[in-house]
Write a protein that holds these residues in place. Structure first.
Motif, short mmCIF file in Angstrom:
data_model
loop_
_atom_site.label_atom_id
_atom_site.label_comp_id
_atom_site.label_asym_id
_atom_site.label_seq_id
_atom_site.Cartn_x
_atom_site.Cartn_y
_atom_site.Cartn_z
N ALA A 92 0.89 -1.16 0.00
CA ALA A 92 0.00 0.00 0.00
C ALA A 92 0.92 1.20 0.00
CB ALA A 92 -0.89 0.00 1.23
N LYS A 93 0.30 2.35 -0.18
CA LYS A 93 1.11 3.57 -0.16
C LYS A 93 1.24 4.00 1.30
CE LYS A 93 0.64 8.08 -2.41
NZ LYS A 93 1.98 8.49 -2.46
N LEU A 104 -4.99 8.25 3.22
CA LEU A 104 -4.66 7.22 2.24
C LEU A 104 -5.86 6.37 1.85
CD1 LEU A 104 -1.47 5.84 4.02
CD2 LEU A 104 -1.51 7.36 2.06
N GLU A 107 -7.20 5.98 -1.92
CA GLU A 107 -6.10 5.53 -2.77
C GLU A 107 -5.82 4.04 -2.55
OE1 GLU A 107 -1.89 7.59 -3.61
OE2 GLU A 107 -3.43 8.82 -2.64
N ASN A 108 -5.80 3.65 -1.29
CA ASN A 108 -5.49 2.26 -0.99
C ASN A 108 -6.69 1.34 -1.11
OD1 ASN A 108 -2.72 2.38 -0.64
ND2 ASN A 108 -2.92 3.23 1.41
N GLY A 133 -1.10 -3.01 5.50
CA GLY A 133 -1.15 -1.74 4.77
C GLY A 133 -2.26 -0.84 5.31
N ASN A 139 -8.95 -1.40 5.34
CA ASN A 139 -8.52 -2.23 4.22
C ASN A 139 -8.92 -3.69 4.44
OD1 ASN A 139 -7.42 -0.05 2.89
ND2 ASN A 139 -5.34 -0.38 3.69
#
Ligand code: NAD
Ligand code: LMR
Length: 329
Positions: A92-93, A104, A107-108, A133, A139
């Protein structure tokens, strides 16, 4: 007779946590010193990521780990998760200085929707999965709700780093060894709203709150210090925690697979409605593990302060869920 190898999927394999994680899995620290593993490593398709993954695989090869029975490096989630019984979703970022984990979120979220679909189709039916992540709990919620053909209990998020941080800070304060600290709980989200609860903790058999005997320290220093430790590491290193995160992921999966012998560990797990946390939320809870299954420690008393803290972190998780539920509803 030698055990059959277990397929372990690791995403973000060429990242900094991946680099601190894979060698320990291959050396038997996660599944045991007699358990061969096949590492199935996922990275982004870009040349740079794939080249870095190739380098990691070369190093794994150079370790000549007796337990490493095979390796696959890929950018295709369907290859990485094929027949995987263990999955560590790290890719993940990460956030940079000044960002909150929820920045985030969207985006994730795309990553975990795509990977959830692949898991649904190809992972082993007895899968055990941890999301590392960030934002880890949400998530995990996305992955669980996308991979509907698997039991909800297969999906967990990493709260173990928070749990370990909470133990370490309490041990320092009480001048005890970390091994003396038992029954720690960190409720809620892996974010600064988390609630490290020492009410049930003991230090060398003595009740932690009485030993600390300083409510102002507990409320104004300890709780925020544990909650904001991730940001403090980013500030100090210019990068988010990696070795301690990998270590916590190993602890989480090892304990889930091998059992905790009655000891409490914090895991982000799907709520069954216990402690007033709505069913279906992924929330940090005290768990014990045995026979390859986790179970929430039930029947703990929740006082007014705890209720407020637990509801506050729940509110954040609910907002995160509301921001992504269109992806799986
Ligand atoms: P990193 O940037 O070093 O590595 C992430 C890797 O994931 C990169 O190599 C990237 O190419 C890869 N990646 C990105 N998207 C991917 C995708 N869709 N599929 C496969 N690979 C992909 O980051 P890191 O320091 O290893 O951290 C990884 C994540 O873990 C971050 O989200 C970070 O915030 C989180 N984290 C969580 C905890 C926790 O306690 N839950 C602790 C530390 C870090
Ligand atoms: C941590 O707690 O160290 C990680 O979640 C990284 C971060 O973004 O705080």
């Amino acid at each position: 007779m030698a055990k059959a190898p277990v397929r372990v999927a690791v995403t973000g394999a060429a990242g900094q946590i991946g680099y601190a994680l894979l060698f320990r899995i291959a050396s038997g620290e996660m599944l045991g010193k007699d358990q061969p593993v096949i590492l199935q490593m996922l990275e982004l398709p870009m040349d740079k990521a794939q080249a870095a993954l190739k380098g990691v695989m070369m190093e794994l090869e150079d370790c000549a780990f007796p337990l490493l029975a095979g390796m696959i490096g890929t950018s295709d989630p369907r290859v990485a998760f094929k027949d995987a019984q263990q999955a560590l979703l790290v890719g993940a970022k990460p956030r940079g200085p000044g960002m909150e984990r929820k920045d985030l979120l969207l985006e994730n979220a795309k990553i975990f929707t795509e990977q959830g679909k692949a898991i649904d189709e190809v992972a082993a039916r007895d899968l055990k999965l941890i999301v590392v992540g960030n934002p880890a709990n949400t998530n995990a919620l996305i992955t669980m709700n996308t991979a509907k053909s698997l039991p909800q209990t297969a999906f967990t998020s990493m709260m173990r780093l928070d749990h370990n941080r909470a133990i370490s800070q309490l041990a320092t304060r009480t001048q005890a060894s970390v091994t003396d600290v038992k029954n720690m709980v960190v409720w809620g989200n892996h974010s600064p709203t988390m609630y490290p609860d020492i009410r049930f903790a003991t230090v060398a058999g003595k009740a932690a709150p009485a030993l600390v005997n300083d409510e102002a320290w507990y409320k104004n220093e300890y709780i925020p210090k544990v909650g904001k430790r991730g940001a403090a590491i980013i500030e100090a290193r210019g990068l988010s925690s990696a070795a301690s995160a990998a270590n916590a992921a190993i602890d989480h999966m090892r304990d889930w697979n091998m059992g905790t012998n009655g000891a409490w560990v914090t895991m982000g797990v799907v709520s069954d409605g216990s402690y007033g946390i709505p069913e279906g939320m992924i929330y940090g809870m005290p768990c014990t593990c045995s026979g390859g299954k986790w179970e929430v420690v039930k029947g703990l008393e929740i006082d007014a302060f705890s209720r407020e803290k637990m509801d506050f972190t729940l509110k954040e998780l609910t907002e995160e869920r509301d921001g992504v539920k269109h992806l799986f509803a």
